[in-house]
Every structure is written in structure tokens, then in C-alpha cells.
Design a protein around this motif. Structure first.
Motif, short mmCIF file in Angstrom:
data_model
loop_
_atom_site.label_atom_id
_atom_site.label_comp_id
_atom_site.label_asym_id
_atom_site.label_seq_id
_atom_site.Cartn_x
_atom_site.Cartn_y
_atom_site.Cartn_z
N ARG A 236 0.84 -1.21 0.00
CA ARG A 236 0.00 0.00 0.00
C ARG A 236 0.87 1.26 0.00
NH1 ARG A 236 -3.05 -2.94 3.67
NH2 ARG A 236 -2.21 -1.76 5.42
N ALA A 237 1.94 1.23 0.77
CA ALA A 237 2.83 2.39 0.82
C ALA A 237 3.48 2.64 -0.54
CB ALA A 237 3.90 2.19 1.90
N PHE A 238 3.97 1.59 -1.17
CA PHE A 238 4.59 1.75 -2.49
C PHE A 238 3.58 2.22 -3.53
CE2 PHE A 238 8.05 -1.16 -0.97
CZ PHE A 238 9.09 -0.28 -1.18
N ARG A 239 2.38 1.68 -3.46
CA ARG A 239 1.36 2.06 -4.45
C ARG A 239 0.99 3.53 -4.35
NH1 ARG A 239 -2.16 -3.44 -3.97
NH2 ARG A 239 -1.00 -4.59 -5.56
N ALA A 240 1.15 4.11 -3.17
CA ALA A 240 0.88 5.54 -3.00
C ALA A 240 1.81 6.38 -3.86
CB ALA A 240 1.02 5.94 -1.54
N PHE A 241 2.97 5.83 -4.20
CA PHE A 241 3.95 6.55 -5.03
C PHE A 241 3.90 6.09 -6.49
CE2 PHE A 241 5.48 6.74 -0.68
CZ PHE A 241 5.59 8.11 -0.54
N ASP A 242 2.89 5.34 -6.82
CA ASP A 242 2.68 4.87 -8.19
C ASP A 242 1.23 5.12 -8.59
OD1 ASP A 242 2.88 3.62 -10.68
OD2 ASP A 242 2.67 1.60 -9.82
N PRO A 243 0.85 6.40 -8.73
CA PRO A 243 -0.56 6.71 -9.00
C PRO A 243 -1.07 6.15 -10.33
CG PRO A 243 0.79 8.67 -9.25
CD PRO A 243 1.67 7.59 -8.68
N ASP A 244 -0.16 5.89 -11.27
CA ASP A 244 -0.57 5.35 -12.57
C ASP A 244 -0.70 3.83 -12.57
OD1 ASP A 244 -0.57 7.95 -13.58
OD2 ASP A 244 1.55 7.82 -14.14
N GLY A 245 -0.32 3.19 -11.46
CA GLY A 245 -0.44 1.74 -11.35
C GLY A 245 0.47 0.97 -12.28
N ARG A 246 1.67 1.49 -12.52
CA ARG A 246 2.61 0.84 -13.44
C ARG A 246 3.29 -0.39 -12.83
NH1 ARG A 246 6.36 5.81 -14.49
NH2 ARG A 246 6.16 5.72 -12.24
N GLY A 247 3.27 -0.48 -11.49
CA GLY A 247 3.91 -1.62 -10.83
C GLY A 247 5.35 -1.37 -10.44
N PHE A 248 5.84 -0.19 -10.74
CA PHE A 248 7.21 0.15 -10.36
C PHE A 248 7.29 1.61 -9.96
CE2 PHE A 248 7.09 1.12 -14.87
CZ PHE A 248 7.74 2.34 -14.95
N ILE A 249 8.36 1.92 -9.25
CA ILE A 249 8.68 3.29 -8.87
C ILE A 249 10.05 3.59 -9.44
CG2 ILE A 249 9.12 4.86 -6.94
CD1 ILE A 249 7.37 3.02 -5.22
N ASP A 250 10.23 4.77 -9.96
CA ASP A 250 11.52 5.19 -10.48
C ASP A 250 12.53 5.24 -9.33
OD1 ASP A 250 13.24 6.55 -12.57
OD2 ASP A 250 13.16 8.11 -11.01
N ALA A 251 13.69 4.61 -9.51
CA ALA A 251 14.70 4.53 -8.45
C ALA A 251 15.16 5.91 -7.99
CB ALA A 251 15.89 3.69 -8.92
N GLU A 252 15.31 6.85 -8.91
CA GLU A 252 15.75 8.19 -8.52
C GLU A 252 14.71 8.88 -7.64
OE1 GLU A 252 18.75 9.66 -8.78
OE2 GLU A 252 19.35 7.70 -9.55
N SER A 253 13.44 8.72 -7.97
CA SER A 253 12.37 9.30 -7.15
C SER A 253 12.36 8.66 -5.76
CB SER A 253 11.01 9.07 -7.80
OG SER A 253 10.95 9.69 -9.05
N ALA B 227 17.23 -3.08 -4.45
CA ALA B 227 15.87 -2.65 -4.79
C ALA B 227 15.65 -2.46 -6.28
CB ALA B 227 15.53 -1.36 -4.05
N ALA B 228 16.59 -1.82 -6.96
CA ALA B 228 16.37 -1.41 -8.35
C ALA B 228 16.87 -2.45 -9.34
CB ALA B 228 17.06 -0.07 -8.61
N ASP B 229 16.18 -2.51 -10.47
CA ASP B 229 16.66 -3.38 -11.54
C ASP B 229 17.69 -2.60 -12.37
OD1 ASP B 229 15.28 -1.64 -13.24
OD2 ASP B 229 13.75 -3.10 -13.82
N GLY B 230 18.17 -3.18 -13.43
CA GLY B 230 19.18 -2.55 -14.27
C GLY B 230 18.70 -1.34 -15.04
N GLU B 231 17.39 -1.13 -15.07
CA GLU B 231 16.82 0.00 -15.81
C GLU B 231 16.39 1.15 -14.91
OE1 GLU B 231 13.70 -1.53 -18.27
OE2 GLU B 231 14.95 -3.13 -19.04
N GLY B 232 16.76 1.09 -13.62
CA GLY B 232 16.42 2.17 -12.70
C GLY B 232 14.98 2.12 -12.21
#
Length: 166
Positions: free
Chosen positions: A102-119, A143-148
């Protein structure tokens, strides 16, 4: 074996596992003093800055008595960290998977399933207990994959202990 002894043995095993992850050289039974905060967190807890300072002070005092090499021995680490975990047990439960999700989803309003590592890094350095650059770098390698991208369902699963106690 009594339940209390069994619980203490589980705590001790967890502390040893965390210690081994950060061991200076395999079999050396030493961890670099600067890696202690990360090793403590690898036990599955996130002590406050005050608690971490207390742990580090205790280890420094023990280290001064035994060996001033800049490393902490397994015995001292185990003694201090096990005592801390056992004394603080009630307040050291990890969040469960669904709470983290739930906490992670709060930072993914578009529901993409990922959060940008820099953000995510900005979020971690801008609020609450500050992580060191080294701790942040180590966390990002996990935490992050090879694509950030941080695929938070997988990461939440790794972070959660799903009700297991320390």
C-alpha cells in the motif's frame, strides 16, 4: 529447549547471519565498524538514530577493551545486537507485505507496478531517518533493476517478514 531459549537462539542465528553477510574476509569473524549500521539493519530491524548511536557506542567501548583495529568481532556484535533485539522486541516488528505494498502504491498513481529509483532515493533522503550514501547505494543495488526501476511487489516481498518475529 524452552520457548525462551528457542527464541533467543533464533535471534542469535539471525544476528550471526547478518554478521556473515558483512564479514570483512570470509572466516575472519570481523566486520568493518562502518558496516555495523547496515549489518544491524540486515537483522530485520530499523533502529532510530539514537538507538543506533547507542549500539555503536557499546560496540566501540567493547572494541576499545579488546581490539582497536576498526573492526568489530562476532562475539561483541552478537552480544550487543542480540541484547538490543531482545530488549526492544515489542517495537521491532517489520511491516507486513500488504502494508508495504500500500505504501509503495501511493507513489505509483498510474499503477505501473514500479517506482523510479531516482524518485525513491529522493524520497528516502528527504524524510525521516537519513540514510548514509553507502547505505543508500547498497539498498539501491537490492531494490532497483538494471533499468532504474523498483518493482515494488517483489521488493515489498523481500522487505516483509510476513509476521515472523525477530
Amino acid at each position: 529447549m524452552s520457548k525462551l531459549n528457542d527464541k533467543h537462539e533464533r535471534v542469535r542465528a539471525r544476528v550471526r547471519e547478518a554478521f556473515i553477510l558483512f564479514e570483512h574476509k570470509e572466516g575472519s569473524r570481523l566486520v568493518d565498524f562502518k558496516d555495523v549500521p547496515t549489518a544491524v539493519r540486515a537483522c530485520g530491524v530499523n533502529p532510530t538514530a539514537v538507538q543506533m548511536t547507542h549500539i555503536l557506542d557499546q560496540l566501540a567501548a567493547l572494541n576499545a577493551e579488546t581490539d582497536a583495529t576498526g573492526y568489530v568481532g562476532l562475539e561483541n556484535f552478537e552480544l550487543v545486537v542480540c541484547n538490543f533485539l531482545i530488549q526492544q522486541e515489542a517495537s521491532l516488528f517489520r511491516d507486513d507485505y500488504h502494508t508495504l505494498l500500500r505504501a509503495f502504491r501511493a507513489f505509483d498513481p498510474d499503477g505501473r507496478g514500479f517506482i523510479d529509483a531516482e524518485s525513491f532515493k529522493s524520497l528516502l533522503t528527504g524524510k525521516g531517518e537519513a540514510l548514509s550514501e553507502d547505505e543508500l547505494a547498497k539498498m539501491m543495488t537490492v531494490a532497483a533493476d538494471g533499468e532504474g526501476k523498483i518493482w515494488y511487489e517483489d521488493y515489498a516481498q523481500r522487505l516483509a517478514n510476513d509476521g515472523r518475529t525477530i
